[in-house]
Design a protein around this motif. Structure first.
Motif, short mmCIF file in Angstrom:
data_model
loop_
_atom_site.label_atom_id
_atom_site.label_comp_id
_atom_site.label_asym_id
_atom_site.label_seq_id
_atom_site.Cartn_x
_atom_site.Cartn_y
_atom_site.Cartn_z
N LEU A 47 0.82 -1.21 0.00
CA LEU A 47 0.00 0.00 0.00
C LEU A 47 0.85 1.26 0.00
O LEU A 47 1.99 1.27 0.48
CB LEU A 47 -0.91 0.01 1.24
CG LEU A 47 -1.91 -1.15 1.36
CD1 LEU A 47 -2.67 -1.03 2.68
CD2 LEU A 47 -2.89 -1.17 0.19
N GLU B 269 -2.81 5.19 1.90
CA GLU B 269 -3.65 4.00 1.96
C GLU B 269 -3.38 3.20 3.24
O GLU B 269 -4.29 2.59 3.81
CB GLU B 269 -3.40 3.11 0.74
CG GLU B 269 -3.82 3.75 -0.58
CD GLU B 269 -3.40 2.93 -1.78
OE1 GLU B 269 -4.09 3.00 -2.81
OE2 GLU B 269 -2.38 2.21 -1.68
N LYS B 270 -2.13 3.22 3.69
CA LYS B 270 -1.77 2.49 4.90
C LYS B 270 -2.52 3.02 6.11
O LYS B 270 -3.00 2.26 6.96
CB LYS B 270 -0.26 2.59 5.15
CG LYS B 270 0.58 1.77 4.19
CD LYS B 270 2.06 1.93 4.51
CE LYS B 270 2.91 1.14 3.52
NZ LYS B 270 4.36 1.29 3.81
#
Length: 285
Positions: free
Chosen positions: A173, A177-178
């Motif tokens: 990711l 997104e993480k």
């Protein structure tokens, strides 16, 4: 034990009571005293003993008589937090003889098993407060979910496997997104509400009389809970009458498990529950 006799011209009624004396090893403040009393009252009501009259606490200082007083000054305290407005016991009625051999274990578990407290209070709330049918239904759902989370297997994957899967996904990711993914991880390894309900399959069979489709019933419960929480599409949702009746069933499933956890014999639980006719719960399956 003592008896209270009521006489009339046509009949004689004898009601049997038992006294329960509670003492503390340490001094209790007033808040703790009321809280303990409330817990005892809820326990007795779970056993089918309902007392609708208002309760009062009488407080006095021993052997202290103030000036111009003939006897110790007594303060009469009334608090709504211990007085029932509804009878929230539906389908259990234990007698003193049913419990006398194990009452020490029962009381010890009731007061000291902190993991039970939230589930107990959620199903007991409707007896102290005037709740809507929707709130009562949600309370029973949350009570069952909490009970399952604290006393049953609460993970889909073993922790080491889930950790490995999560790390493999995170590596793929982007940074933004993480952050989103990590926020979703908190409950990602917990079973769904539907799965939790399925784990109580045998208890639903105890709480319900007659043939019923458990898959359909669970579907109704999950869809109704999701609608009430998220107010999305109103599909497969129980109507108000069905919602209240299904809430009674869920409440009794919760109580069956609480009784087990505080040490009541399994056969006594099964013989003391009055199962609810399924045809009276949901009109069309």
């Amino acid at each position: 034990m003592y008896c209270k006799e009521s006489f009339s011209k046509k009949n004689i009624t004898i009601e049997e009571y038992f006294e329960l004396n509670i003492s503390a090893n340490n001094n209790l403040n007033l808040f703790d005293l009321i809280n303990y009393y409330r817990k005892v009252k809820i326990l007795l009501n779970f056993f089918g003993q309902h007392h609708s009259a208002n309760d009062y606490f009488y407080l006095k200082e021993n052997n202290i008589i103030y000036e111009n007083q003939d006897e110790p000054l007594i303060i009469k305290l009334h608090t709504s937090s211990v007085n029932f407005i509804n009878n929230f016991n539906f389908n259990f009625n234990f007698s003193y003889d049913d419990l006398v051999d194990s009452y020490e274990k029962i009381f010890d578990s009731w007061f000291n098993n902190q993991k039970l407290e939230d589930s107990i209070n959620l199903v007991a709330e409707k007896s102290f407060l005037k709740l809507s049918g929707e709130t009562y239904f949600l309370n029973t759902c949350f009570s069952l979910e909490t009970l399952h989370r604290k006393h049953f297997k609460n993970n889909v994957y073993e922790e080491d496997i889930f950790k490995e899967l999560s790390e493999r996904i995170i590596k793929k990711l982007e940074s933004d997104e993480k952050k989103l993914f990590l926020e979703k991880l908190q409950y990602a390894n917990e079973p769904s509400f539907r799965k939790r309900l399925r784990d109580f399959k045998e208890d639903f069979s105890i709480a319900i009389k007659g043939d019923f489709n458990l898959k359909n019933l669970i579907g109704n419960i999950v869809d109704t809970r999701n609608y009430l929480v998220h107010r999305g599409e109103k599909k497969n949702v129980l109507d108000n009458i069905e919602m209240s009746k299904v809430a009674k069933v869920i409440e009794n499933v919760v109580k069956i498990n609480i009784f087990r956890l505080i040490g009541i014999d399994e056969e006594k639980i099964k013989t003391k529950v009055k199962a609810i006719e399924y045809n009276s719960i949901i009109s069309n399956d």
